[in-house]
Design a protein around this motif. Structure first.
Motif, PDB file in Angstrom:
ATOM      1  N   LEU A 109       0.862  -1.178   0.000  1.00  0.00           N
ATOM      2  CA  LEU A 109       0.000   0.000   0.000  1.00  0.00           C
ATOM      3  C   LEU A 109       0.898   1.228   0.000  1.00  0.00           C
ATOM      4  N   LEU A 110       0.884   1.963  -1.112  1.00  0.00           N
ATOM      5  CA  LEU A 110       1.715   3.150  -1.273  1.00  0.00           C
ATOM      6  C   LEU A 110       0.845   4.397  -1.292  1.00  0.00           C
ATOM      7  N   GLY A 111       1.484   5.525  -1.041  1.00  0.00           N
ATOM      8  CA  GLY A 111       0.788   6.799  -1.126  1.00  0.00           C
ATOM      9  C   GLY A 111       1.553   7.872  -0.389  1.00  0.00           C
ATOM     10  N   ALA A 112       1.400   9.110  -0.823  1.00  0.00           N
ATOM     11  CA  ALA A 112       2.030  10.225  -0.121  1.00  0.00           C
ATOM     12  C   ALA A 112       1.352  10.425   1.225  1.00  0.00           C
ATOM     13  N   ASN A 113       1.975  11.216   2.089  1.00  0.00           N
ATOM     14  CA  ASN A 113       1.362  11.536   3.371  1.00  0.00           C
ATOM     15  C   ASN A 113       0.005  12.187   3.136  1.00  0.00           C
ATOM     16  N   GLY A 114      -1.007  11.732   3.871  1.00  0.00           N
ATOM     17  CA  GLY A 114      -2.342  12.265   3.708  1.00  0.00           C
ATOM     18  C   GLY A 114      -3.170  11.567   2.655  1.00  0.00           C
ATOM     19  N   SER A 115      -2.624  10.523   2.039  1.00  0.00           N
ATOM     20  CA  SER A 115      -3.356   9.828   0.976  1.00  0.00           C
ATOM     21  C   SER A 115      -4.415   8.882   1.517  1.00  0.00           C
ATOM     22  N   GLY A 116      -4.288   8.476   2.789  1.00  0.00           N
ATOM     23  CA  GLY A 116      -5.264   7.573   3.389  1.00  0.00           C
ATOM     24  C   GLY A 116      -4.711   6.228   3.812  1.00  0.00           C
ATOM     25  N   LYS A 117      -3.405   6.027   3.682  1.00  0.00           N
ATOM     26  CA  LYS A 117      -2.806   4.728   4.035  1.00  0.00           C
ATOM     27  C   LYS A 117      -3.032   4.387   5.501  1.00  0.00           C
ATOM     28  N   SER A 118      -2.588   5.272   6.387  1.00  0.00           N
ATOM     29  CA  SER A 118      -2.699   4.988   7.824  1.00  0.00           C
ATOM     30  C   SER A 118      -4.156   4.878   8.247  1.00  0.00           C
ATOM     31  N   THR A 119      -5.001   5.707   7.662  1.00  0.00           N
ATOM     32  CA  THR A 119      -6.427   5.657   7.992  1.00  0.00           C
ATOM     33  C   THR A 119      -7.022   4.309   7.603  1.00  0.00           C
ATOM     34  N   THR A 120      -6.622   3.797   6.447  1.00  0.00           N
ATOM     35  CA  THR A 120      -7.099   2.479   5.998  1.00  0.00           C
ATOM     36  C   THR A 120      -6.668   1.389   6.956  1.00  0.00           C
ATOM     37  N   VAL A 121      -5.393   1.405   7.340  1.00  0.00           N
ATOM     38  CA  VAL A 121      -4.879   0.394   8.262  1.00  0.00           C
ATOM     39  C   VAL A 121      -5.610   0.477   9.601  1.00  0.00           C
ATOM     40  N   LYS A 122      -5.823   1.679  10.089  1.00  0.00           N
ATOM     41  CA  LYS A 122      -6.509   1.832  11.372  1.00  0.00           C
ATOM     42  C   LYS A 122      -7.958   1.371  11.293  1.00  0.00           C
ATOM     43  N   ALA A 123      -8.578   1.511  10.124  1.00  0.00           N
ATOM     44  CA  ALA A 123      -9.942   1.012   9.962  1.00  0.00           C
ATOM     45  C   ALA A 123      -9.955  -0.518   9.968  1.00  0.00           C
ATOM     46  N   LEU A 124      -8.996  -1.129   9.277  1.00  0.00           N
ATOM     47  CA  LEU A 124      -8.950  -2.587   9.212  1.00  0.00           C
ATOM     48  C   LEU A 124      -8.647  -3.208  10.567  1.00  0.00           C
ATOM     49  N   THR A 125      -7.957  -2.482  11.432  1.00  0.00           N
ATOM     50  CA  THR A 125      -7.626  -2.997  12.760  1.00  0.00           C
ATOM     51  C   THR A 125      -8.571  -2.487  13.830  1.00  0.00           C
TER      52      THR A 125
END
Length: 520
Positions: free
Chosen positions: A55-71
């Protein structure tokens, strides 16, 4: 399934693949909102059994938010659907305890190990201690830990204190702990920037262990900024931009240039990392006021560069590469093991913030609370803290200076008597910047000063930095946002594995070039 629960639908053909029997994780229409702002916008993807998806993306792209939703840390929208091993998890059941029980495990960037516990005790802290009549069975404790470590070929003594482990062993122990108590062939492991603070060698050690486990059926979702890791280990790559999946690659089609183009929203990037104008940054401007020669620390090795009066010099690099430490070494906040820093020909004492401050060299940390302001003191007191004796009994002048800077930087609320800790993050940063402006700086060292601030506040800070440069002050700024460096800076130094690898300036100082040089 209950009557109100729906199965996750297969991915449409236009998303590049369909859900197959070997799917470990199926995500459909995942949305996450912060208030009225939707951060992740109906993304859908699969992770196959025994495979690695990046999962790639610049800061603010939604990567961390996605991971936090899945967990289960962030709440997913009601229309979201997540299925693990064919079992659908309702959005309301996406909670940390439940997702871990079902088999979603995480290794984070900073291995959360307790220093004064042994490795075996740390494992038991997560899985439970073997006890009889209230007494811990030490032999069984050690045996269980050794078996779990052995499953991932981790050669660490279970009796060692976690605080004695180096970064590489900490990451490997964290991997073993995260996977304890679940068969690898039914688990999804999320690597949440797990290699960011590791050297290339330690990162490869960790990823090789994880890759070995995928051969036994483990599925992996890898969040990383290191494109070389994606090339080596990812079977599929998802690029997020503005909360959407901007592009999907399979292993055979992955291109670092094309991935970066998708991250930043351009059609194509031509060429390799070393481009025209991207050169070794060993020379320094002839008129450099700040001169750094052979500077070394824990991460930084032999950094040599200069910054001229009135110049804005950017510094960037992946997490853990040494960009942040470089600024701390120059400002005396971290102690250098070698090298020399001079300002206007005057030497700064290594590891001495006081020496730097006396010469007009000021460091602004990215940690606003622990290394910045005092939460219980007022805004005005925080601004005056470094040189409160300068004003003596002249409270009227002190208040005038505070009011003037609060107005210039649009600090809100505009009341200097409110507690610093009550301000938003962006307004706290304005106050801390104002603190150093009262000191008539010659050099400003800013470590990611706009991290976590809103766009309006960011523009106020950038405007102030440009005004300072116009007054002849040296500005050295590290940022985790390539776009900000490309907009603001006259030159950008790129740090890789502790070394200044290249310099971008002139026509090559663009968003695409900074992004590529940082992440490639």
């Amino acid at each position: 399934m209950g009557g109100g629960e729906r199965l996750c639908r297969p991915l449409h053909e236009d998303l590049g693949r369909v859900m197959v029997a070997g799917t470990r994780l199926a995500v459909r229409d995942l949305t996450v909102s912060y208030g009225a702002h939707q951060v992740v916008r109906q993304i859908s993807f699969d992770v196959a059994a025994g495979s690695t998806s990046a999962l790639l993306g610049a800061n603010g792209s939604g990567k961390s938010t996605t991971v936090k939703a899945l967990t289960g840390i962030n709440r997913a929208g009601e229309g979201s659907c997540v299925s693990l091993n064919g079992d659908t998890i309702k959005a309301r059941d996406l909670a940390p305890r439940e997702t871990r029980r079902r088999g979603i495990r995480v290794v984070h960037q900073e291995a959360p190990l307790i220093a004064n516990l042994t490795v075996a005790e740390m494992m038991a802290h997560h899985t439970g201690f073997p006890v009889t009549a209230g007494i811990v069975k030490r032999r069984e404790l050690i045996r269980d830990a050794a078996e779990t470590l052995g499953e991932f070929d981790v050669h660490v003594d279970p009796n060692r204190l976690c605080g004695e482990l180096d970064a590489g062993d900490r990451a490997l122990v964290s991997l073993a702990i995260s996977m304890a108590g679940i068969p690898v062939d039914s688990a999804l492991l999320i690597l949440d920037e797990a290699t960011a603070s590791l050297s290339s060698a330690d990162a490869d050690r960790l990823l090789r262990r994880v890759h070995d486990a995928t051969q036994r059926g483990l599925s992996v979702l890898m969040v990383t900024h290191r494109l070389s890791e994606v090339s080596s280990y990812a079977d599929e790559t998802l690029v997020l931009r503005d909360g959407h999946i901007a592009r999907t690659f399979v292993r055979e089609d992955f291109s670092e240039d094309e991935a970066i183009a998708a991250m930043v929203g351009v059609k194509h990037i031509e060429g390799e990392v070393d481009r025209r104008g991207a050169h070794e940054a060993t020379s320094m401007p002839a008129d450099a006021d700040l001169r750094v020669e052979g500077l070394s620390g824990r991460q930084v090795c032999g950094a040599t560069f200069g910054c001229a009066a009135g110049e804005i010099l950017g510094v960037t690099g992946r997490n853990g590469a040494g960009a942040s430490e470089l600024l701390r070494l120059v400002g005396g906040v971290a102690r250098a093991t070698a090298g020399r820093v001079t300002i206007g020909g005057a030497d700064l004492e290594p590891g001495s913030p006081r020496s730097a401050i006396l010469e007009g060299v000021y460091f602004l940390s990215s940690d606003r609370i622990n290394e910045g302001g005092v939460p219980l003191m007022t805004v005005g007191e925080n601004m005056l803290l470094p040189r409160v004796e300068r004003y003596g009994l002249g409270r009227r002048q002190a208040r005038a200076d505070v009011d003037r800077l609060m107005d210039e930087l649009a600090v809100s609320p505009g009341d200097p008597t409110v507690p610093f800790g009550s301000l938003s993050g962006g307004n706290q940063q304005k106050v801390l910047l104002s603190r150093w402006l009262l000191m008539s700086p010659r050099v400003m060292l800013l470590d990611d000063p706009t991290a976590g601030v809103d766009p309006k506040t960011r523009e106020v800070i950038f405007g102030q930095l440009r005004a300072l440069a116009d007054q002849g002050i040296c500005i050295v700024i590290r940022s985790s946002e390539p776009e900000h460096l490309a907009r603001l800076c006259d030159r950008v130094l790129v740090i890789r594995d502790g070394h200044i690898a290249m310099q971008l300036d002139g026509d090559d100082l663009t968003l695409e070039e900074v992004t590529h040089a940082t992440f490639a």
